[in-house]
Design a protein around this motif. Structure first.
Motif, short mmCIF file in Angstrom:
data_model
loop_
_atom_site.label_atom_id
_atom_site.label_comp_id
_atom_site.label_asym_id
_atom_site.label_seq_id
_atom_site.Cartn_x
_atom_site.Cartn_y
_atom_site.Cartn_z
N GLY A 172 0.81 -1.21 0.00
CA GLY A 172 0.00 0.00 0.00
C GLY A 172 0.84 1.25 0.00
N LEU A 173 1.96 1.22 0.75
CA LEU A 173 2.85 2.38 0.80
C LEU A 173 3.48 2.65 -0.56
N MET A 174 3.92 1.61 -1.24
CA MET A 174 4.53 1.79 -2.55
C MET A 174 3.53 2.36 -3.56
N LEU A 175 2.34 1.80 -3.59
CA LEU A 175 1.32 2.26 -4.54
C LEU A 175 0.84 3.67 -4.21
N ALA A 176 0.70 3.96 -2.92
CA ALA A 176 0.26 5.29 -2.50
C ALA A 176 1.31 6.35 -2.84
N SER A 177 2.58 5.99 -2.74
CA SER A 177 3.64 6.93 -3.09
C SER A 177 3.59 7.29 -4.57
N ALA A 178 3.33 6.28 -5.40
CA ALA A 178 3.20 6.54 -6.83
C ALA A 178 1.96 7.38 -7.10
N ARG A 223 10.26 1.82 -5.49
CA ARG A 223 11.00 0.55 -5.44
C ARG A 223 12.45 0.81 -5.05
N THR A 224 13.02 1.84 -5.62
CA THR A 224 14.43 2.15 -5.34
C THR A 224 14.65 2.55 -3.89
N LEU A 225 13.75 3.39 -3.37
CA LEU A 225 13.93 3.94 -2.02
C LEU A 225 13.44 3.01 -0.92
N LEU A 226 12.40 2.22 -1.20
CA LEU A 226 11.78 1.43 -0.15
C LEU A 226 12.21 -0.03 -0.10
N SER A 227 12.78 -0.53 -1.19
CA SER A 227 13.11 -1.97 -1.25
C SER A 227 14.18 -2.36 -0.23
N GLU A 228 15.01 -1.42 0.20
CA GLU A 228 16.08 -1.74 1.16
C GLU A 228 15.54 -1.97 2.57
N THR A 229 14.45 -1.30 2.92
CA THR A 229 13.90 -1.43 4.27
C THR A 229 12.59 -2.23 4.30
N GLU A 234 9.83 -5.34 -4.00
CA GLU A 234 10.92 -5.83 -4.85
C GLU A 234 11.70 -4.64 -5.41
N GLU A 235 13.00 -4.79 -5.46
CA GLU A 235 13.84 -3.73 -6.02
C GLU A 235 13.58 -3.63 -7.53
N PRO A 236 13.95 -2.50 -8.14
CA PRO A 236 13.69 -2.33 -9.57
C PRO A 236 14.42 -3.36 -10.42
N THR A 237 13.69 -4.01 -11.31
CA THR A 237 14.26 -4.96 -12.26
C THR A 237 13.61 -4.72 -13.62
N TYR A 238 14.19 -5.34 -14.63
CA TYR A 238 13.60 -5.21 -15.96
C TYR A 238 12.21 -5.83 -16.01
N GLU A 239 12.06 -6.98 -15.34
CA GLU A 239 10.78 -7.68 -15.36
C GLU A 239 9.68 -6.86 -14.69
N ASN A 240 9.96 -6.33 -13.48
CA ASN A 240 8.90 -5.57 -12.82
C ASN A 240 8.71 -4.19 -13.45
N SER A 241 9.69 -3.75 -14.27
CA SER A 241 9.49 -2.48 -14.98
C SER A 241 8.38 -2.62 -16.02
N LYS A 242 8.28 -3.81 -16.61
CA LYS A 242 7.21 -4.05 -17.59
C LYS A 242 5.85 -4.08 -16.90
N ASP A 243 5.80 -4.71 -15.73
CA ASP A 243 4.55 -4.74 -14.97
C ASP A 243 4.16 -3.34 -14.51
N ASP A 244 5.14 -2.58 -14.03
CA ASP A 244 4.87 -1.21 -13.58
C ASP A 244 4.37 -0.34 -14.74
#
Length: 318
Positions: A172-178, A223-229, A234-244
């Protein structure tokens, strides 16, 4: 006269001898003919046997081919039935998820944006100010985050299987940030396009592209800022870039349909005015509900096309 009987007797003997010779010749001919027939039969028997064997082999081959063809046809039908069942299952899962997203996030996003715009207006923020943009962005953020978490809390309370509480909160946090990014950018984009006196279709398209792009940028940054904590992001990847990217297209559609709520701008061109148009004098709560309905409608319209077009396991919603 006495000699005649003797002559007759000799003639009779001659006739008898000739008859015997004829009988012998007849038997000889019959025997010879039989031998010839037997020889012919013996000579032709192998050929007939070979032909019979060939016929039997052709018959066997035909039966075998017929059995294989039937088996292959049945196998093909089973494969087609399985493919059809898989396709129906995929579509059912996709449309179920689409409705869940629309109810839990897209409608609350539109409702939250409109609610915060009312607050910004009462606070004296002009709709072309930074404060207005930040306030509406925050409203979009709150709508998505709260709607997402509340939906899964209620779903879990009703006994349905749901993700872990932490996973729900982090997603929810990731989607709300976007959503903050696209929500904050909506009014400035619309103001700019209307300032150029573009057609309703031009404003609709420009908002679609602009807000969809902002949402995508917000997703990648999150993804870049939140994936570490956050363990469930999931951190940014080519695969999830297509989904995003595909998700961002549907979000762009949601923001574009929101343009239709403005009943004052080129009403004759607004093809959504009779569906989600908000005329002057509409109450605040009703206006918020219409705003949420417009974004949900835009999202589901675009996502329906994706659900039907994307192959299995290729759409973000899978």
């Amino acid at each position: 006269m006495p000699e005649r009987p003797e002559k007759d007797q000799k003639v009779a003997v001659k006739i008898s001898e000739n008859t015997k010779r004829l009988a012998a010749l007849s038997r000889s001919y019959s025997s010879s003919s039989g031998e010839i027939s037997e020889k012919k039969a013996a000579a032709t028997a192998p050929t007939l046997a070979a032909k019979n064997q060939q016929v039997r082999e052709m018959s066997t081959t035909a039966r075998t081919m017929s059995t294989l063809e039937i088996s292959n046809a049945m196998k093909e039908v089973k494969e087609q039935d399985k493919a059809a069942a898989d396709s129906l299952h995929t579509l059912k899962a996709r449309f179920t998820a689409t409705m869940e997203v629309a109810v839990s996030k897209i409608f609350p996003a539109g409702f939250g944006w409109q609610s915060s715009s009312i607050l910004a207006d009462k606070a004296g923020f002009a709709d072309d100010s930074l404060n207005f943009a930040l306030t509406t962005g925050a409203g979009d953020f709150a709508g998505v985050f709260l709607g997402h978490n509340l939906y899964y809390a209620v779903k879990g309370a009703l006994g349905f299987e749901t993700p872990e509480t932490r996973e729900t909160a982090e997603t929810g946090l990731m989607l709300a940030s976007a959503a903050f990014c696209s929500g904050a950018g909506w009014q400035p984009i619309v103001n700019t396009l209307q300032g150029f006196e573009m057609s309703f279709g031009g404003v609709f398209t420009g908002t679609f592209i602009g807000c969809g792009t902002l949402f995508y940028a917000g997703l990648r940054a999150s993804r870049t800022l939140l994936s570490e904590t956050c363990k469930y992001i999931e951190e940014p990847t080519y695969e999830n870039s297509k989904d995003d990217a595909s998700l961002s297209i549907s979000i762009g559609s949601a923001t574009a349909f929101f343009v239709g709520t403005d009943a004052a701008y080129l009403p004759a061109q607004n093809f959504l005015i009779n569906v989600v148009g908000t005329p002057e004098g509409t109450g605040d709560l009703a206006g918020c509900a219409i705003a949420g309905s417009s974004t949900a409608l835009g999202f589901t319209t675009c996502q329906t096309g994706m659900n039907l077009a994307y192959p299995k396991d290729k759409c973000w919603i899978d």
